[in-house]
Scaffold this motif. Sequence first.
Motif, PDB file in Angstrom:
ATOM      1  N   ASP A   1       0.839  -1.187   0.000  1.00  0.00           N
ATOM      2  CA  ASP A   1       0.000   0.000   0.000  1.00  0.00           C
ATOM      3  C   ASP A   1       0.881   1.246   0.000  1.00  0.00           C
ATOM      4  O   ASP A   1       2.001   1.230   0.453  1.00  0.00           O
ATOM      5  CB  ASP A   1      -0.862  -0.173   1.248  1.00  0.00           C
ATOM      6  CG  ASP A   1      -1.440   1.026   1.861  1.00  0.00           C
ATOM      7  OD1 ASP A   1      -0.813   2.055   1.837  1.00  0.00           O
ATOM      8  OD2 ASP A   1      -2.530   0.854   2.420  1.00  0.00           O
ATOM      9  N   ARG A   2       0.401   2.321  -0.625  1.00  0.00           N
ATOM     10  CA  ARG A   2       1.231   3.502  -0.846  1.00  0.00           C
ATOM     11  C   ARG A   2       1.188   4.496   0.303  1.00  0.00           C
ATOM     12  O   ARG A   2       1.756   5.577   0.183  1.00  0.00           O
ATOM     13  CB  ARG A   2       0.805   4.184  -2.152  1.00  0.00           C
ATOM     14  CG  ARG A   2       1.079   3.320  -3.388  1.00  0.00           C
ATOM     15  CD  ARG A   2       0.723   4.054  -4.657  1.00  0.00           C
ATOM     16  NE  ARG A   2       1.006   3.228  -5.835  1.00  0.00           N
ATOM     17  CZ  ARG A   2       0.757   3.619  -7.076  1.00  0.00           C
ATOM     18  NH1 ARG A   2       0.232   4.801  -7.309  1.00  0.00           N
ATOM     19  NH2 ARG A   2       1.046   2.825  -8.089  1.00  0.00           N
ATOM     20  N   ARG A   3       0.505   4.193   1.372  1.00  0.00           N
ATOM     21  CA  ARG A   3       0.476   5.125   2.489  1.00  0.00           C
ATOM     22  C   ARG A   3       1.809   5.057   3.221  1.00  0.00           C
ATOM     23  O   ARG A   3       2.156   4.037   3.810  1.00  0.00           O
ATOM     24  CB  ARG A   3      -0.681   4.799   3.428  1.00  0.00           C
ATOM     25  CG  ARG A   3      -2.053   5.032   2.798  1.00  0.00           C
ATOM     26  CD  ARG A   3      -3.150   4.693   3.774  1.00  0.00           C
ATOM     27  NE  ARG A   3      -3.145   3.259   4.073  1.00  0.00           N
ATOM     28  CZ  ARG A   3      -3.846   2.713   5.071  1.00  0.00           C
ATOM     29  NH1 ARG A   3      -4.574   3.476   5.859  1.00  0.00           N
ATOM     30  NH2 ARG A   3      -3.807   1.416   5.262  1.00  0.00           N
TER      31      ARG A   3
ATOM     32  N   ASP B   1       3.300  11.429  -0.858  1.00  0.00           N
ATOM     33  CA  ASP B   1       2.439  10.853  -1.891  1.00  0.00           C
ATOM     34  C   ASP B   1       3.002   9.558  -2.462  1.00  0.00           C
ATOM     35  O   ASP B   1       2.277   8.593  -2.684  1.00  0.00           O
ATOM     36  CB  ASP B   1       2.232  11.863  -3.023  1.00  0.00           C
ATOM     37  CG  ASP B   1       1.412  13.070  -2.588  1.00  0.00           C
ATOM     38  OD1 ASP B   1       0.569  12.906  -1.676  1.00  0.00           O
ATOM     39  OD2 ASP B   1       1.626  14.160  -3.138  1.00  0.00           O
ATOM     40  N   THR B   2       4.301   9.531  -2.717  1.00  0.00           N
ATOM     41  CA  THR B   2       4.946   8.335  -3.254  1.00  0.00           C
ATOM     42  C   THR B   2       6.292   8.151  -2.573  1.00  0.00           C
ATOM     43  O   THR B   2       6.902   9.117  -2.097  1.00  0.00           O
ATOM     44  CB  THR B   2       5.174   8.430  -4.772  1.00  0.00           C
ATOM     45  OG1 THR B   2       6.010   9.556  -5.056  1.00  0.00           O
ATOM     46  CG2 THR B   2       3.845   8.565  -5.517  1.00  0.00           C
ATOM     47  N   TYR B   3       6.750   6.895  -2.555  1.00  0.00           N
ATOM     48  CA  TYR B   3       8.043   6.601  -1.950  1.00  0.00           C
ATOM     49  C   TYR B   3       8.531   5.281  -2.513  1.00  0.00           C
ATOM     50  O   TYR B   3       7.741   4.340  -2.688  1.00  0.00           O
ATOM     51  CB  TYR B   3       7.930   6.524  -0.423  1.00  0.00           C
ATOM     52  CG  TYR B   3       9.247   6.723   0.281  1.00  0.00           C
ATOM     53  CD1 TYR B   3       9.813   7.991   0.376  1.00  0.00           C
ATOM     54  CD2 TYR B   3       9.934   5.654   0.827  1.00  0.00           C
ATOM     55  CE1 TYR B   3      11.026   8.187   1.005  1.00  0.00           C
ATOM     56  CE2 TYR B   3      11.153   5.839   1.463  1.00  0.00           C
ATOM     57  CZ  TYR B   3      11.692   7.119   1.552  1.00  0.00           C
ATOM     58  OH  TYR B   3      12.901   7.314   2.166  1.00  0.00           O
ATOM     59  N   PRO B   4       9.828   5.152  -2.803  1.00  0.00           N
ATOM     60  CA  PRO B   4      10.338   3.899  -3.390  1.00  0.00           C
ATOM     61  C   PRO B   4      10.347   2.747  -2.394  1.00  0.00           C
ATOM     62  O   PRO B   4      10.325   2.950  -1.178  1.00  0.00           O
ATOM     63  CB  PRO B   4      11.762   4.273  -3.820  1.00  0.00           C
ATOM     64  CG  PRO B   4      12.140   5.408  -2.919  1.00  0.00           C
ATOM     65  CD  PRO B   4      10.884   6.179  -2.659  1.00  0.00           C
TER      66      PRO B   4
END
Length: 220
Positions: free
Chosen positions: A12-14, A23-26
């Motif tokens: 999940d992108r949280r 908002d985004t993270y690798p």
Amino acid sequence: MSVRHERSRPADRRVRVQGRPVDTYPALSPEVTRGSVRRVTVVGEEILSRPCQEVTEFSSPELSCLIDDMFLTMYVADGAGLAANQVDVDLRLFVYDCPDDYGIRHVGHIINPVLEVPDPGSRRLIDDFEGCLSVPGAGLAVPRTDRAVAHGFDKDGNPLLIEGTGYFARCLQHETDHLLGHTYLDRLSKRDRKDALRQMAEHREDVFAQRAIKAASLGQ
């Protein structure tokens, strides 16, 4: 602290980085690309059994390099958190990449942390699995509070406040314990501590081999 299999980093992108939502993270934090793998200290080494020294110099190349190395070392060892004395550095600092029980991934570092946990009358203790990169191959249930707050600083000396619930609260408590000269073994009964050391003796060489394979896959 080691990552339990079913609590691996959420897809999940949280994500919260240094306590703030992004908002985004690798999948692997940027520090990893700059770091080098360091040896992880093992329970019984003196540096793990005494309080670490306060960090007094911020914004230095040496401090940034240490944090980069700790992130890469943590990933190679499949960890959710890593304290500086676990790479044989006597400083009050830890890094983390740990999910909480709500599927939110928490990533960052904190320097000179001071931990707050709920008052005894309002706290809830949870017995859950805990492992440690400095106790390779062992894991047992350890009681921890389900909420914790860490106050400290980032590498540039800016104040931080990191709040944790569930498994991430456990991580904050586990890593702060390291900086005070304790491992999770110190929270176990004599019988459970003996069991953990037996597990480590049986599995440590396999764990070291897996770390070497992972380091090689990352070009280390």
